[in-house]
Design a protein around this motif. Structure first.
Motif, PDB file in Angstrom:
ATOM      1  N   GLU A 200      -7.033  11.170  -6.043  1.00  0.00           N
ATOM      2  CA  GLU A 200      -6.343  11.414  -6.986  1.00  0.00           C
ATOM      3  C   GLU A 200      -5.679  11.879  -5.854  1.00  0.00           C
ATOM      4  O   GLU A 200      -4.311  13.233  -6.061  1.00  0.00           O
ATOM      5  N   SER A 201      -5.733  12.195  -4.803  1.00  0.00           N
ATOM      6  CA  SER A 201      -5.223  13.264  -3.327  1.00  0.00           C
ATOM      7  C   SER A 201      -4.723  12.615  -2.256  1.00  0.00           C
ATOM      8  O   SER A 201      -4.805  11.885  -1.534  1.00  0.00           O
ATOM      9  N   PRO A 202      -3.235  12.444  -2.745  1.00  0.00           N
ATOM     10  CA  PRO A 202      -2.105  12.563  -2.124  1.00  0.00           C
ATOM     11  C   PRO A 202      -2.287  12.574  -0.201  1.00  0.00           C
ATOM     12  O   PRO A 202      -2.502  12.250   0.941  1.00  0.00           O
ATOM     13  N   VAL A 203      -2.799  14.216   0.171  1.00  0.00           N
ATOM     14  CA  VAL A 203      -2.817  15.043   1.398  1.00  0.00           C
ATOM     15  C   VAL A 203      -4.235  13.918   2.122  1.00  0.00           C
ATOM     16  O   VAL A 203      -3.796  13.777   3.214  1.00  0.00           O
ATOM     17  N   LEU A 204      -4.827  14.114   1.548  1.00  0.00           N
ATOM     18  CA  LEU A 204      -6.337  12.599   1.863  1.00  0.00           C
ATOM     19  C   LEU A 204      -6.388  11.464   2.584  1.00  0.00           C
ATOM     20  O   LEU A 204      -6.629  11.159   2.932  1.00  0.00           O
ATOM     21  N   TYR A 205      -5.427  11.021   1.706  1.00  0.00           N
ATOM     22  CA  TYR A 205      -5.325   9.012   1.379  1.00  0.00           C
ATOM     23  C   TYR A 205      -3.810   9.733   3.140  1.00  0.00           C
ATOM     24  O   TYR A 205      -4.306   8.492   3.951  1.00  0.00           O
TER      25      TYR A 205
END
Length: 288
Positions: A200-205
């Motif tokens: 659910e993490s846009p930053v890690l994606y």
């Protein structure tokens, strides 16, 4: 009464009115005019009741306003909001991140879409202006260099601000500094062990996506494939990492697998997506 700045109104009531207007501005399905009208209502309340509101609340609202307008309106509105926030609250890590993010966006605009440069006011080493300086039209490369310098400074102030790593990597990619870009996001894209909540993490994606993109541009197709597949695992219906995997496979000489994957992307593109690709909204800052 809150709109008139009536000092008899309790601060908690004013804060509630601001939050109510913000909530109304992000109701799903609301048309743009009504979203903007609701948020402007919150802005009016904050401006007229500054003496009633805690400074930290005003600063957090300023941050929300910067990212709201960056997602919704012409850049000039964002410039004015950011200038006001930098002038009133100083250049902390969060506001510098917002400034660098805005410059990133400006670098991608056509000349006729960019606002005219303003004079700005020097405060220490920071120029208080949402634009990259007096010579803002020196070209996208110079703007990306300026944004990269800002993101680097953000990380010195707040090393754990992961979004700054992602944006520093993007700026370095745009400058052709692919090794520096890969190094910037390596702590997120390589060193970190992913858990179930990270899907659910846009930053890690985005970190995995930038890492793969930088490695691919640097000619490290095998390593890029690993990062692109990691990005795909974090956003399984997103098109961008699937395209990245295809490009990495093609660079490795596996043309058949690359073509098959791209055909799948084209077929799936006809279906409505249940998962928004954060890369599509990347220019909007923390809106995603």
């Amino acid at each position: 009464a809150a709109l008139e700045g009536d000092p008899r109104i309790p601060p908690r009531v004013v804060r509630a009115a601001v939050l109510l207007h913000i909530a109304a501005s992000i109701v799903p399905g609301l048309d743009r005019d009504r979203r903007e009208r609701s948020f402007r209502g919150a802005d009016v309340i904050v401006r007229r009741t500054r003496d009633l509101l805690p400074r930290d609340f005003q600063r957090r609202f300023a941050m929300a306003a910067i990212y709201f307008w960056q997602a919704e309106t012409p850049v000039a509105q964002v410039v004015a909001t950011l200038d006001d926030a930098l002038t009133r609250f100083g250049a902390d890590a969060d506001l510098l991140l917002a400034q660098g993010t805005l410059w990133e966006t400006i670098a991608t605009l056509r000349d006729d879409e960019r606002p005219r440069p303003s004079a700005g006011k020097a405060v220490g080493e920071i120029v208080i202006t949402g634009l990259p300086g007096q010579n803002a039209w020196e070209g996208p490369q110079k703007i990306h260099r300026r944004s990269a310098a800002v993101f680097d400074r953000v990380l010195k102030l707040a090393p754990d601000l992961d979004e700054a790593r992602v944006r520093l990597a993007h700026a370095q990619i745009m400058l052709g500094n692919n090794a520096d870009a890969a190094a910037a996001v390596a702590p997120l894209a390589v060193s970190r062990n992913f858990g179930p909540d990270d899907t659910e993490s846009p930053v890690l994606y985005l970190a995995a996506l930038m890492h793969g993109r930088a490695l691919l541009a640097a000619g490290s197709a095998h390593a890029a494939l690993t990062s692109m597949r990691r990005a795909q695992s974090l956003c399984q219906q997103c098109q961008t990492p699937r395209i990245g995997v295809s490009q990495a496979l093609r660079a490795m000489g596996n043309v058949g697998a690359a073509d098959e994957l791209m055909l799948g992307v084209l077929r799936d593109g006809r279906q409505p997506l249940s998962q928004m690709d954060p890369w599509w909204e990347y220019p909007a800052g923390q809106w995603w």
